[in-house]
Design a protein around this motif. Structure first.
Motif, PDB file in Angstrom:
ATOM      1  N   THR A 126       2.308   8.708   1.305  1.00 10.40           N
ATOM      2  CA  THR A 126       2.685   7.594   2.184  1.00 10.40           C
ATOM      3  C   THR A 126       2.136   7.810   3.591  1.00 10.40           C
ATOM      4  N   GLY A 127       2.104   9.051   4.050  1.00 10.45           N
ATOM      5  CA  GLY A 127       1.530   9.341   5.362  1.00 10.45           C
ATOM      6  C   GLY A 127       0.048   9.019   5.408  1.00 10.45           C
ATOM      7  N   LEU A 131       0.829  -1.204   0.000  1.00 12.84           N
ATOM      8  CA  LEU A 131       0.000   0.000   0.000  1.00 12.84           C
ATOM      9  C   LEU A 131       0.864   1.255   0.000  1.00 12.84           C
ATOM     10  N   MET A 132       1.917   1.251   0.812  1.00 14.36           N
ATOM     11  CA  MET A 132       2.813   2.402   0.864  1.00 14.36           C
ATOM     12  C   MET A 132       3.488   2.619  -0.487  1.00 14.36           C
ATOM     13  N   LYS A 173      12.730   6.031   1.296  1.00 11.58           N
ATOM     14  CA  LYS A 173      12.959   6.442  -0.094  1.00 11.58           C
ATOM     15  C   LYS A 173      12.243   7.752  -0.389  1.00 11.58           C
ATOM     16  N   ALA A 174      11.011   7.874   0.100  1.00  7.81           N
ATOM     17  CA  ALA A 174      10.254   9.108  -0.109  1.00  7.81           C
ATOM     18  C   ALA A 174      10.922  10.282   0.601  1.00  7.81           C
ATOM     19  N   ALA A 198       4.295  15.290  -3.060  1.00  5.67           N
ATOM     20  CA  ALA A 198       3.030  14.564  -3.147  1.00  5.67           C
ATOM     21  C   ALA A 198       3.223  13.093  -2.817  1.00  5.67           C
ATOM     22  N   ALA A 199       4.320  12.516  -3.287  1.00  2.74           N
ATOM     23  CA  ALA A 199       4.604  11.109  -3.005  1.00  2.74           C
ATOM     24  C   ALA A 199       4.808  10.889  -1.511  1.00  2.74           C
ATOM     25  N   PHE A 200       5.530  11.812  -0.869  1.00  4.41           N
ATOM     26  CA  PHE A 200       5.798  11.690   0.553  1.00  4.41           C
ATOM     27  C   PHE A 200       4.513  11.813   1.366  1.00  4.41           C
TER      28      PHE A 200
END
Length: 203
Positions: A91-92, A72-73, A135-136, A86-88
């Protein structure tokens, strides 16, 4: 008693599913292997064909949870591209969504007292999930001068801790009242953190 979830050849998964239901109802230490066997519709002796004890059963539930969590992450991260921010942030949000949608897995992963190093498979799954967030974080902080850049592992750990806190206090019906939705709390908290690092502009 009807055999809930058990089908021939799939006893192992039926026991894991039973354990997840019991974890949600009673917590990770509030049930016995006999109860899990009863929910799965088999005798207690049948459990030991697959698990040595309750902790092994919970550890496997946690491993499956971390595999789902990592998937999912990763999906959230990739969907948030090409913007590193936006990617980071995605993940939150995925962390919060997972905790709300899969409470049994979440408890087994983070609240059971089972070490992620209990088995190599569990450790690998947990590290994969952790790696997505790192990674993010690394991608988002690339433009910070190296001498001022926090390690990606520290950066991601701060966000992980913040996400976990929002989940524990406000997203899992623990009784703590908040005037704001958990999603808004997490988003604003991440925003404050990122502004402190100079990664996003002040409002």
């Amino acid at each position: 008693m009807p055999k809930r979830g058990y089908h021939h050849g799939n006893l192992r998964q039926a026991l894991i599913d039973a354990a997840l239901r019991l974890i949600e109802e009673k917590g990770p230490t509030g049930f016995t292997l006999s109860e899990a066997a009863k929910q799965a519709g088999v005798t207690p002796a049948a459990v030991y064909r697959h698990f040595h004890g309750r902790e092994d059963l919970i550890a496997e539930a946690a491993r499956q949870g971390f595999e789902m969590f990592a998937d999912l992450m990763q999906f959230a991260h990739d969907k948030g591209q090409p913007s590193a921010l936006a990617a980071f942030e995605a993940t939150g949000r995925a962390y919060l969504a997972f905790a709300c949608k899969h409470p049994g897995h979440y408890i087994a992963m983070f609240e059971s007292g089972i070490s992620v190093n209990r088995t190599p498979e569990l450790a690998a799954a947990a590290n994969r999930a952790k790696g997505v967030l790192e990674k993010a974080a690394a991608a988002l902080s690339e433009h910070i001068p190296p001498d001022k850049r926090p390690p990606a592992s520290m950066f991601s750990a701060h966000i992980w801790a913040m996400s976990h806190g929002v989940v524990e206090l406000f997203a899992r019906n623990t009784g703590a009242a908040s005037p704001f939705p958990p999603e808004d709390l997490l988003e604003s908290g991440i925003g404050i953190y990122l502004r402190g690092l100079g990664l996003i502009e002040p409002d």
